[in-house]
Structures are given as C-alpha cells and as structure tokens.
Enzyme design. Structure first.
Site, PDB file in Angstrom:
ATOM      1  N   PRO A  23     -17.753-122.688 -38.619  1.00 39.88           N
ATOM      2  CA  PRO A  23     -19.000-122.076 -39.089  1.00 39.88           C
ATOM      3  C   PRO A  23     -20.172-123.037 -38.920  1.00 39.88           C
ATOM      4  O   PRO A  23     -20.051-124.222 -39.223  1.00 39.88           O
ATOM      5  CB  PRO A  23     -18.718-121.823 -40.580  1.00 39.88           C
ATOM      6  CG  PRO A  23     -17.598-122.757 -40.945  1.00 39.88           C
ATOM      7  CD  PRO A  23     -16.782-122.917 -39.705  1.00 39.88           C
ATOM      8  N   CYS A  25     -24.359-123.142 -39.661  1.00 38.99           N
ATOM      9  CA  CYS A  25     -25.647-122.613 -40.119  1.00 38.99           C
ATOM     10  C   CYS A  25     -26.635-122.631 -38.967  1.00 38.99           C
ATOM     11  O   CYS A  25     -26.713-123.617 -38.231  1.00 38.99           O
ATOM     12  CB  CYS A  25     -26.223-123.497 -41.216  1.00 38.99           C
ATOM     13  SG  CYS A  25     -25.278-123.526 -42.721  1.00 38.99           S
ATOM     14  N   ALA A  57     -21.989-120.325 -42.852  1.00 43.21           N
ATOM     15  CA  ALA A  57     -22.056-120.211 -44.312  1.00 43.21           C
ATOM     16  C   ALA A  57     -23.003-119.060 -44.654  1.00 43.21           C
ATOM     17  O   ALA A  57     -24.188-119.099 -44.317  1.00 43.21           O
ATOM     18  CB  ALA A  57     -22.571-121.515 -44.906  1.00 43.21           C
ATOM     19  N   GLN A 100     -17.757-117.195 -43.332  1.00 42.11           N
ATOM     20  CA  GLN A 100     -17.656-118.173 -44.411  1.00 42.11           C
ATOM     21  C   GLN A 100     -18.550-117.736 -45.572  1.00 42.11           C
ATOM     22  O   GLN A 100     -19.762-117.582 -45.405  1.00 42.11           O
ATOM     23  CB  GLN A 100     -18.078-119.557 -43.913  1.00 42.11           C
ATOM     24  CG  GLN A 100     -17.725-120.639 -44.926  1.00 42.11           C
ATOM     25  CD  GLN A 100     -18.190-122.006 -44.500  1.00 42.11           C
ATOM     26  OE1 GLN A 100     -19.337-122.179 -44.103  1.00 42.11           O
ATOM     27  NE2 GLN A 100     -17.321-122.994 -44.602  1.00 42.11           N
ATOM     28  N   TYR A 182     -21.559-128.232 -51.650  1.00 49.04           N
ATOM     29  CA  TYR A 182     -22.147-126.975 -52.116  1.00 49.04           C
ATOM     30  C   TYR A 182     -21.424-126.525 -53.395  1.00 49.04           C
ATOM     31  O   TYR A 182     -20.521-127.204 -53.885  1.00 49.04           O
ATOM     32  CB  TYR A 182     -22.144-125.935 -50.992  1.00 49.04           C
ATOM     33  CG  TYR A 182     -22.963-126.437 -49.817  1.00 49.04           C
ATOM     34  CD1 TYR A 182     -24.333-126.666 -49.964  1.00 49.04           C
ATOM     35  CD2 TYR A 182     -22.366-126.768 -48.600  1.00 49.04           C
ATOM     36  CE1 TYR A 182     -25.092-127.185 -48.926  1.00 49.04           C
ATOM     37  CE2 TYR A 182     -23.121-127.288 -47.552  1.00 49.04           C
ATOM     38  CZ  TYR A 182     -24.489-127.498 -47.714  1.00 49.04           C
ATOM     39  OH  TYR A 182     -25.238-128.027 -46.707  1.00 49.04           O
ATOM     40  N   LEU A 301     -15.290-134.128 -35.103  1.00 47.86           N
ATOM     41  CA  LEU A 301     -15.226-134.971 -33.908  1.00 47.86           C
ATOM     42  C   LEU A 301     -13.951-134.753 -33.099  1.00 47.86           C
ATOM     43  O   LEU A 301     -13.309-135.697 -32.664  1.00 47.86           O
ATOM     44  CB  LEU A 301     -15.435-136.441 -34.270  1.00 47.86           C
ATOM     45  CG  LEU A 301     -16.878-136.783 -34.685  1.00 47.86           C
ATOM     46  CD1 LEU A 301     -17.011-138.251 -35.068  1.00 47.86           C
ATOM     47  CD2 LEU A 301     -17.872-136.433 -33.579  1.00 47.86           C
ATOM     48  N   ARG A 324     -19.915-128.891 -33.067  1.00 47.24           N
ATOM     49  CA  ARG A 324     -20.875-129.398 -32.065  1.00 47.24           C
ATOM     50  C   ARG A 324     -20.342-129.289 -30.648  1.00 47.24           C
ATOM     51  O   ARG A 324     -21.100-128.986 -29.716  1.00 47.24           O
ATOM     52  CB  ARG A 324     -21.247-130.837 -32.412  1.00 47.24           C
ATOM     53  CG  ARG A 324     -22.108-130.913 -33.666  1.00 47.24           C
ATOM     54  CD  ARG A 324     -22.174-132.304 -34.234  1.00 47.24           C
ATOM     55  NE  ARG A 324     -20.896-132.739 -34.778  1.00 47.24           N
ATOM     56  CZ  ARG A 324     -20.694-133.903 -35.386  1.00 47.24           C
ATOM     57  NH1 ARG A 324     -21.702-134.745 -35.523  1.00 47.24           N
ATOM     58  NH2 ARG A 324     -19.506-134.222 -35.879  1.00 47.24           N
TER      59      ARG A 324
HETATM   60  C1  LIG Z   1     -25.383-126.929 -36.600  1.00 47.92           C
HETATM   61  C2  LIG Z   1     -24.284-127.091 -37.585  1.00 47.92           C
HETATM   62  C3  LIG Z   1     -24.197-126.245 -38.666  1.00 47.92           C
HETATM   63  C4  LIG Z   1     -23.141-126.345 -39.576  1.00 47.92           C
HETATM   64  N1  LIG Z   1     -23.007-125.411 -40.576  1.00 47.92           N
HETATM   65  C5  LIG Z   1     -21.865-125.381 -41.306  1.00 47.92           C
HETATM   66  C6  LIG Z   1     -21.563-124.294 -42.142  1.00 47.92           C
HETATM   67  O1  LIG Z   1     -22.275-123.293 -42.187  1.00 47.92           O
HETATM   68  N2  LIG Z   1     -20.421-124.352 -42.869  1.00 47.92           N
HETATM   69  C7  LIG Z   1     -19.551-125.407 -42.777  1.00 47.92           C
HETATM   70  O2  LIG Z   1     -18.523-125.427 -43.459  1.00 47.92           O
HETATM   71  N3  LIG Z   1     -19.809-126.440 -41.970  1.00 47.92           N
HETATM   72  C8  LIG Z   1     -20.915-126.436 -41.213  1.00 47.92           C
HETATM   73  N4  LIG Z   1     -21.122-127.440 -40.311  1.00 47.92           N
HETATM   74  C9  LIG Z   1     -20.064-128.438 -40.151  1.00 47.92           C
HETATM   75  C10 LIG Z   1     -19.079-128.014 -39.092  1.00 47.92           C
HETATM   76  O3  LIG Z   1     -18.466-126.771 -39.383  1.00 47.92           O
HETATM   77  C11 LIG Z   1     -17.998-129.076 -38.872  1.00 47.92           C
HETATM   78  O4  LIG Z   1     -17.210-129.178 -40.052  1.00 47.92           O
HETATM   79  C12 LIG Z   1     -18.614-130.447 -38.549  1.00 47.92           C
HETATM   80  O5  LIG Z   1     -19.735-130.319 -37.699  1.00 47.92           O
HETATM   81  C13 LIG Z   1     -17.611-131.363 -37.856  1.00 47.92           C
HETATM   82  O6  LIG Z   1     -17.118-130.754 -36.675  1.00 47.92           O
HETATM   83  P1  LIG Z   1     -17.667-131.178 -35.202  1.00 47.92           P
HETATM   84  O7  LIG Z   1     -17.478-132.661 -35.079  1.00 47.92           O
HETATM   85  O8  LIG Z   1     -16.792-130.381 -34.252  1.00 47.92           O
HETATM   86  O9  LIG Z   1     -19.108-130.814 -35.116  1.00 47.92           O
HETATM   87  C14 LIG Z   1     -22.174-127.372 -39.415  1.00 47.92           C
HETATM   88  C15 LIG Z   1     -22.298-128.255 -38.340  1.00 47.92           C
HETATM   89  C16 LIG Z   1     -23.311-128.110 -37.422  1.00 47.92           C
HETATM   90  C17 LIG Z   1     -23.357-129.050 -36.242  1.00 47.92           C
END
Ligand SMILES: Cc1cc2nc3c(=O)[nH]c(=O)nc-3n(C[C@H](O)[C@H](O)[C@H](O)COP(=O)(O)O)c2cc1C
Length: 370
Positions: A23, A25, A57, A100, A182, A301, A324
């Site tokens: 998820p 945002c 979210a 979510q 949160y 990551l 990401r």
């Molecule tokens: C643009 C953006 C928005 C995010 N929004 C949420 C969200 O709505 N809910 C959530 O649980 N995590 C959110 N995260 C965290 C990601 O879901 C994830 O847990 C975190 O970025 C680590 O994963 P990654 O290294 O693949 O980016 C967000 C991350 C990014 C980059």
C-alpha cells in the site's frame, strides 16, 4: 521452479504468485475521494505482474487521514469515487485487489511529504488529531486529544462501516494498518500509549483495541475473504514496542483467524534509529513466522528478483511486498518472472512485448494478422 512464482491461498483467495504491491499513500485525493490520479496509479500497478495489489492506507473517517489528500472510504461519495477505478482494474487485470484500512491517530493533520510532512495547525486548516493518549508525536507539537470510551466505539464502528463499503466495492481482501505510528500502532506501543484504563499498561491491555477492531472487521467481512494485518515489528527505540511483543500480537491475531502479517517497522517515534540495508525487516518476518506459523509478508528494501526468490524459497516469509521498487519499475513482476523462469498474466494489448526468447512468459498467447 520458482518459489516466488508458486501459487498461494489466503482463505478463499487464490494467488498465482507471492508478490504484493505494498500500500502506498498518494496524497492526491480530495475530501477522501479518489480521482484521475488514482485511476492511473491503481490501473498501472494492477498490471505489474504482482498477484495482489493493495490500495493505499484508506481512512475510515475524515479525521483519520494523515494528510488532507489521503484516500478515504467513509461515505457514499468516497465509495462512488472508487467504483469506476475498480471496474477498470477488473476489466484489464487479473490481480487481486486488497485495501488497507487505516486511521492516522496522532499523525493525522499533516502536510504531504512533498510539502514537508509536518503537522498542519488548526489555525492553518488542520484538524484536531485523536490518539490513545494526549502525547504528541514530536515534543514541540500540541498534544492530540485522548480518546474516551465513546471515541473508541466510534472508531471501531468506522472500521466496520468501511469494511462493509469495501465488500460492496468487491475488494478481495483487507489489510488492517497497525504499523508506522498510526492509531492502532499507537495503542500497541508504550511510547504513544500512556493510558491507565483497560486499553493501556500491560501488553494485553495495549493489544486490546487493535484486536477489538480486527474482530469487529472480521465479523462483517465475508468468511471466504482474507484479512491481514500490517505491523511495525519494532519501534527501534529502547523501551518501545519490539519483536517479542509483535510475536504475542501475531499469536492473538492467529487465534482470531488473521490470514497474514505484513512485517514493517518504525514510525512511532522521531527518536528511532533504523539500520537500513537490503531486506532489513526480513529477519523480523522470519522470527514471527517461526514463532507463530502465521502466513508472513516481508517488506522493506526488497528490490531484486533473486533477493525476493531467496526470501520465499528459504521460508523466511511466505510472500514479499514491494513499494518503491514497483513505482520505479511498474512491471517489476514481469521482469522478475523473466529472470526467475516464472509466468505472469499480461493483457492481450501488451502480448507483443513478450521477448522472443521467453515464449511462455505470458502463458498461452496468440497473435495473428494478415
Ligand atoms: C509513496 C509511499 C507511500 C506509502 N504509503 C503507505 C501506506 O499507505 N501504508 C503502509 O502501510 N505503508 C506505506 N508505505 C510504506 C510501504 O508500504 C513499505 O512498507 C515501505 O516503503 C518499504 O518497502 P519498499 O522498500 O519496497 O519501499 C509507503 C511507502 C511509499 C514509498
């Protein structure tokens, strides 16, 4: 045979591979309502090759938004705004769509990250955040309002009402947001929860409200559809929430039929010190899976197909989620399947992109002409 591209079942939901779009945002809604940006974003990532896409979210009430631009599902207008987007996804993608469910608690009323992400004072158009205790996120901020019994009941009911709307929209699964500082994480963490009633103090008391919300949502969402929970496995602060407590929480969730635990970390305190490195949260997922046997999603990551394959093949987690990495490469799943010898569903409009050396990548395809 790729472990990442092997199927998995979550209750009645059958997924063709072990990849979820995490998820994310988008801070782009107006009054909680999705718009053309969400249409583009959700449709794009529903074609990533991941078997499940999780909608960002989604606030269960207006004051539960992190920012004024956060998505919501609390009234007929927010429900109607999502309907055409989901109809389009269903027409063009085979991905399961989860949502979510979230409440921002004391981190509500913030600017979007690209505007600095700080608290918006009420005098500048913000609103009064509500939280387990009147303890601000950052020392110099005004305190949130501590929730009373009526407030807790209102929020529990808001989660339930949103879950019912999600079912009306035909969503395949829900994820309860208990991570990143949160509201529901604030109840779990002794850093944010200073209550002296049955919702604060002991671990059992701190888990009470998140578990009540989980149970209330589970009770109204169809039996065959899964509900997972995203957690922060540690606050990365001495004396905060940690892996041992997360394992206890996971045990309680498992008893109540939770279908997965999505393992992240941090977010409750500005004092956190996070040692970032590839897959840095995977060991938490592994610990929780080993201790509880709950289906586990590793996130954080994870960027490389071979890295994701190793996480699943070695049994550290049952699935991976990417955030990401998916924004950077919106067809990450296709490229991972190509590298690992898996298969992905692709829409016929794009079948001609299948590399000539990978004739089975998109499964059975045909392309004629004259
Ligand atoms: C643009 C953006 C928005 C995010 N929004 C949420 C969200 O709505 N809910 C959530 O649980 N995590 C959110 N995260 C965290 C990601 O879901 C994830 O847990 C975190 O970025 C680590 O994963 P990654 O290294 O693949 O980016 C967000 C991350 C990014 C980059």
């Amino acid at each position: 045979m790729s472990a990442l591209f092997s199927p998995i079942e979550l209750r009645g939901l059958k997924l063709a591979n072990r990849i979820m779009v995490a998820p994310m945002c988008q801070y782009s809604a107006i009054d909680g309502e999705a718009n053309d940006w969400h249409f583009t974003h959700i449709n794009m990532l529903a074609l990533s090759g991941a078997a499940m896409f999780c909608i960002e979210a989604t606030a269960v009430e207006a004051i539960g938004r992190i920012t004024p631009g956060c998505l919501g599902l609390w009234n007929d207008a927010t429900e109607a705004a999502l309907r055409p987007i989901l109809a389009s996804v269903r027409k063009h993608s085979k991905a399961a769509v989860a949502m979510q469910l979230a409440h921002a608690g004391r981190k509500a009323s913030s600017h979007a990250p690209w505007d600095g992400g700080q608290l918006i004072p009420i005098s500048e158009g913000g609103w009064q955040p509500e939280a387990p205790s009147a303890v601000p996120q950052k020392e110099n901020e005004p305190a949130p309002k501590a929730l009373d019994t009526a407030g807790l009941a209102r929020i529990r009911e808001a989660f339930v009402a949103t879950a019912k709307r999600a079912e009306r929209l035909g969503l395949d699964a829900l994820e309860l947001h208990c991570a990143h500082g949160y509201l529901l994480h604030e109840f779990l963490s002794p850093i944010a929860n200073k209550r002296t009633d049955e919702y604060g103090g002991s671990l059992q008391n701190r888990m009470r409200f998140p578990l009540e919300v989980y149970e209330a949502v589970r009770a109204v969402f169809p039996e065959a559809k899964p509900i997972g929970v995203k957690v922060s496995a540690t606050d990365w602060v001495e004396g905060g929430w940690d892996v041992a407590q997360t394992i206890e929480f996971a045990r309680e969730l498992k008893k109540r039929g939770a279908d997965w635990i999505d393992v992240s970390s941090g977010g409750v305190s500005p004092l956190q010190k996070i040692p970032l490195s590839p897959g840095y949260q995977v060991p938490f997922a592994k610990d929780i899976k080993e201790a509880t046997g709950l289906t586990t999603i590793a996130v954080g990551l994870i960027t490389e197909p071979k890295q994701a394959e190793e996480i699943v093949a070695s049994g550290k987690a049952d699935m991976v989620a990417l955030a990401r990495g998916m924004l950077y490469d919106p067809r990450w799943g296709w490229h991972a399947a190509a590298e690992l010898g898996g298969q992905v569903a692709a829409p016929p409009q794009y079948w001609r992109s299948q590399p000539s050396t990978l004739k089975e990548l998109f499964g059975k395809t045909t392309f004629g002409g004259r």
